[in-house]
Design an enzyme around this catalytic site. Structure first.
Site, mmCIF file in Angstrom:
data_model
loop_
_atom_site.group_PDB
_atom_site.id
_atom_site.type_symbol
_atom_site.label_atom_id
_atom_site.label_comp_id
_atom_site.label_asym_id
_atom_site.label_seq_id
_atom_site.Cartn_x
_atom_site.Cartn_y
_atom_site.Cartn_z
ATOM 1 N N ASP A 127 47.383 50.329 43.243
ATOM 2 C CA ASP A 127 45.988 50.687 43.517
ATOM 3 C C ASP A 127 45.900 51.558 44.756
ATOM 4 O OD1 ASP A 127 46.668 48.721 45.330
ATOM 5 O OD2 ASP A 127 45.055 47.352 44.816
ATOM 6 N N ASN A 153 39.565 37.171 47.400
ATOM 7 C CA ASN A 153 38.549 36.756 46.433
ATOM 8 C C ASN A 153 39.157 36.613 45.040
ATOM 9 O OD1 ASN A 153 39.080 39.372 45.803
ATOM 10 N ND2 ASN A 153 36.994 40.137 46.052
ATOM 11 N N HIS A 176 41.113 38.677 43.601
ATOM 12 C CA HIS A 176 41.276 39.907 42.839
ATOM 13 C C HIS A 176 42.751 40.205 42.593
ATOM 14 C CE1 HIS A 176 41.246 42.778 46.622
ATOM 15 N NE2 HIS A 176 42.479 42.434 46.321
#
Ligand code: GLP
Length: 234
Positions: free
Chosen positions: A67, A135, A137
């Site tokens: 990413d 979180n 992810h």
């Protein structure tokens, strides 16, 4: 799912490094997808050391960047590109075949996403390295009512905006490999480390799967290893 708890960050990093070395040694044209951030740092350091020491041939190995934060210059200190350069590429005694990545300041984002998606269609990932996010992810696949299959641009969740890598920077979105790329990976290696991950890890271990806890989807992957450093958990 294979879950392995370690008492220390070092132990978790050694286990991850051994798994990656094993893959590269068995498959000299391995495609390895790299997460960034604090979690895999030590594993990469150990991996670089072993590769350099044993003169492991990387001529046919490909790295794919998982990413990227959007909008920063590629050589900005906060980008995932800079992280991979500093922690892997610049330290390895030889360069891998190539690095496939989203360009952080791409003008044509759609084109950028198609570029990585097209590569993945032709070259499935052998090992997908993921770091559990605060979180829960995965890459930048953020908790949501639905998750996206393909490579996509994503608006960052408020928690993700506080990530150490982008502290002090104004980053609103990112680009990431989607759930299809993660699930088509032959093996997934998820690392969990740090006190800020305890709640996300509990959610991941809750025995349910939901797109609100993207990491929980990994329970459906048939070859997933989860290495957990429990040293900072209460
Ligand atoms: C961000 C990064 C990812 C990383 C994740 C967890 O989303 N772009 O590549 O896996 O955060 O990072 P950390 O290990 O620093 O908590």
């Amino acid at each position: 799912m294979q879950i392995i708890h370690s008492d220390t960050y070092e132990q978790m990093s050694i286990q991850g490094c051994d798994l990656l070395l094993d893959t590269i040694q068995k498959k000299n044209d391995a495609v390895i997808c790299l997460a960034t951030g604090s979690t895999p740092k030590r594993m990469y350091e150990l991996l670089v050391h072993k590769i350099n020491e044993q003169r492991i041939d990387l001529t046919n190995v490909t790295f794919v960047k998982l990413d990227e934060w959007y909008g920063l210059e590629p050589d900005h200190p906060s980008t995932c590109h800079t992280f991979i350069k500093q922690h892997l590429l610049d330290k390895l005694y030889m360069k891998p075949k190539c690095l496939i990545e989203f360009t952080s300041n791409a003008v044509d984002v759609t084109q950028e996403l198609i570029k990585v998606e097209t590569y993945l269609k032709e070259h499935p990932i052998d090992v997908m390295i993921l770091g559990l996010g605060m979180n829960a992810h995965l890459g930048l696949n953020e908790p949501s009512q639905q998750l996206t299959l393909g490579c996509h641009q994503v608006m960052l969740n408020s928690k993700t905006k506080t990530h150490d890598m982008i502290k002090g920077e104004h980053v609103e979105s990112g680009m990431t490999i989607g759930m299809d790329g993660i699930f088509k990976s032959k093996q997934v290696l998820m690392l969990v480390s740090g006190s800020s991950k305890e709640d996300a890890y509990k959610d991941f271990m809750s025995g349910t799967i939901t797109t609100q806890v993207p990491a929980s989807m990994l329970w459906l992957h048939t070859n997933c290893v989860c290495l957990v450093d429990t040293s900072q958990f209460k």
